[in-house]
Design a protein around this motif. Sequence first.
Motif, PDB file in Angstrom:
ATOM      1  N   VAL A 511       0.846  -1.196   0.000  1.00 35.82           N
ATOM      2  CA  VAL A 511       0.000   0.000   0.000  1.00 35.82           C
ATOM      3  C   VAL A 511       0.877   1.240   0.000  1.00 35.82           C
ATOM      4  N   VAL A 512       0.589   2.154  -0.901  1.00 33.93           N
ATOM      5  CA  VAL A 512       1.222   3.470  -0.924  1.00 33.93           C
ATOM      6  C   VAL A 512       0.142   4.488  -0.570  1.00 33.93           C
ATOM      7  N   VAL A 513       0.368   5.246   0.496  1.00 33.16           N
ATOM      8  CA  VAL A 513      -0.629   6.214   0.973  1.00 33.16           C
ATOM      9  C   VAL A 513      -0.162   7.614   0.609  1.00 33.16           C
ATOM     10  N   GLN A 514      -0.886   8.258  -0.285  1.00 33.48           N
ATOM     11  CA  GLN A 514      -0.548   9.605  -0.729  1.00 33.48           C
ATOM     12  C   GLN A 514      -1.264  10.622   0.143  1.00 33.48           C
ATOM     13  N   SER A 515      -0.598  11.686   0.518  1.00 38.15           N
ATOM     14  CA  SER A 515      -1.237  12.787   1.246  1.00 38.15           C
ATOM     15  C   SER A 515      -1.263  14.073   0.434  1.00 38.15           C
ATOM     16  N   VAL A 516      -0.227  14.308  -0.370  1.00 40.19           N
ATOM     17  CA  VAL A 516      -0.102  15.564  -1.111  1.00 40.19           C
ATOM     18  C   VAL A 516      -0.303  15.287  -2.597  1.00 40.19           C
ATOM     19  N   LEU A 517      -1.383  15.830  -3.161  1.00 40.57           N
ATOM     20  CA  LEU A 517      -1.655  15.637  -4.585  1.00 40.57           C
ATOM     21  C   LEU A 517      -0.984  16.688  -5.448  1.00 40.57           C
ATOM     22  N   ARG A 518      -0.850  17.875  -4.916  1.00 41.32           N
ATOM     23  CA  ARG A 518      -0.048  18.896  -5.594  1.00 41.32           C
ATOM     24  C   ARG A 518       0.801  19.571  -4.523  1.00 41.32           C
ATOM     25  N   GLY A 519       2.088  19.568  -4.743  1.00 42.67           N
ATOM     26  CA  GLY A 519       3.019  20.112  -3.773  1.00 42.67           C
ATOM     27  C   GLY A 519       4.401  19.584  -4.072  1.00 42.67           C
ATOM     28  N   PRO A 520       5.307  19.662  -3.119  1.00 36.90           N
ATOM     29  CA  PRO A 520       6.662  19.143  -3.346  1.00 36.90           C
ATOM     30  C   PRO A 520       6.635  17.641  -3.598  1.00 36.90           C
ATOM     31  N   LEU A 521       7.490  17.178  -4.474  1.00 39.27           N
ATOM     32  CA  LEU A 521       7.472  15.766  -4.865  1.00 39.27           C
ATOM     33  C   LEU A 521       8.907  15.280  -5.066  1.00 39.27           C
ATOM     34  N   ASP A 522       9.280  14.255  -4.314  1.00 45.38           N
ATOM     35  CA  ASP A 522      10.607  13.649  -4.423  1.00 45.38           C
ATOM     36  C   ASP A 522      10.533  12.523  -5.453  1.00 45.38           C
TER      37      ASP A 522
END
Length: 600
Positions: A511-522
């Motif tokens: 499972v990958v849980v995303q919190s930020v849909l637009r913002g800083p991205l590594d």
Amino acid sequence: MEPFLVDRRHYERQDARAPEGLRALCAFNRINALACIHGARHGWLGATFSVAEILTTLYFRLGERNVVLSKGHAAPMQYACLYGIGQLERASLLRYKDGPDGLPAHVERGTPGVPFTTGSLGQALSRTAGLALDRPAERFFVVLGDGELQEGQCFEALQNLVYRELRQVRTVIDANGFQTELPVERLKHLPDPRKVFEGLGLEVREVDGHDPEALAAALAAPAERPLVVWARTRKAGGTDLLPPEDGRQPWHSRVPDDALYRRLVEEQVTRSGSAELRAEWERHPRDVSPARPATPPPEPSTRDGFSRRLEALLDERPELEVLDADLAKACGLERIATRGRQFHELGIAEQDLVSFAGGRALAGKLPVVHTYAAFFRRAIDQLFLNQIDRLKVIYAGHYAGLCYFTDGKTHQATNDLSLMLALPELWVIEPPDAHHAAALLDWAVAEADRAVYFRLRRTPLALGLPRGTVRPDRPLALGDDLRRCFWTIGPVSTRLALEARATPAFSDFGVVVQSVLRGPLDLEHLRTLLRETEEIVTIEEDLAPGALHGFVAGVCRKLDLAPRLSGKRIDRWGASFRTLDACLDHFGFRPDGLPAPGRR
């Protein structure tokens, strides 16, 4: 205790032309509206009772049928009236908020006797004007609340009535003096409504809104100009058992227990004066429903994590200010609302709320703006203008997603993620739990260089996620093997992924849980995380095609990856449900409703 209903034959025996007959019908309608709320264990009793004489007089004394209930949360009273005149069946009253086949929380088009959907306040008067424009021989009555007048569209519509001389449209204000819980006069009110309305060119009649005879005279008499009837009522009126407490009216959405329910029905049966109804009530089973044990939630909701951290930050950062739209209790702001200059109550006025926030940002403050996620739709242009000026504002959209299951299409936000992503340069966040909500708020306040939208939930769900350091540029990965994985956002979707992993079909999924849909991205971190990924199933509570699905597809393109990609998202509007489980079943948010995994 099972709800008690007044059968239609009792209605048919009353003479609505006689004062005693009309009073009895008001009592009947209160009993049946109360049955709706008691059966669903949810509803808005205060507004429902305050509007009883207004609607009863319109339907039964005046025989009107073009009745629009703008304050759609008073729906149980309109349903009671529609049952009494033969538009609804008895069984339907017991299916209030009971899924797509039940009566909706707020009145909706498709319900017999309801001309169109209301509930999102301030819009019904404009719609009625458009509907009535080509029907000059018919009369239309639109019932609004006095707090609802804070929505500016109400006054746009009133000016339109005067400009087009739409005398067939009559506006009735249920002036019960309260908003959600607070008196209207403590927020925004009209010190002299007669002067305001007459200044717009309207004819005004003030009347006791709990006096059916006075109402009938005021509503029916000819008018030279478009008419406003200011009906002075009491929130939760028509009973002696639901008084205000300490300057508040707690019976906005509070539901009586069995003991109080019996007393309320007993009171209304007595007021009806019907001996036959009295005999039926005496025979009605008095079995008391077993008390539900008060169990603390397994963990705080994302709303609670956000608001508790916000309260602490107010002491640390004097530039922070909190703005609210008459939803302080629902948004977890009750303690914050006592903080004086750091709290601003804007009332039921989302456009004003967002523009006022822009002004505070221009003044050097950092405003945190609270309303329901669904109600931010009312202020999209104001949000857009704040973005054009690159103003840092934090927007908190509460009661989002499927876990706001009770209140139907107008209030359930299932497209806010995509909608907010359509605004330029707005960072968009949905934390999965209270820990992430607090940590991401810290980041948004201290480090984000632009406006941020938070999607927040009222319902606490136990996910058991690790409580480590939260980085906005990295998702949370669960499981060592991500060759096949779910990619989720928000607590409901994440819980579904965790449940699915316990089934044979998805036992090898990470499972990958995303919190930020637009913002800083590594991106390099994601490249390492997904280097062996063959299949991704996205799960989200956003209308198709889905904001998260688009995000994941974009990440895969940037990294030149080509896993098998499928998704579970919302494919239709919601309904009003009594339980979260019923809502999730309706949308197929169960392991067996997920896309079938591909073969190795």
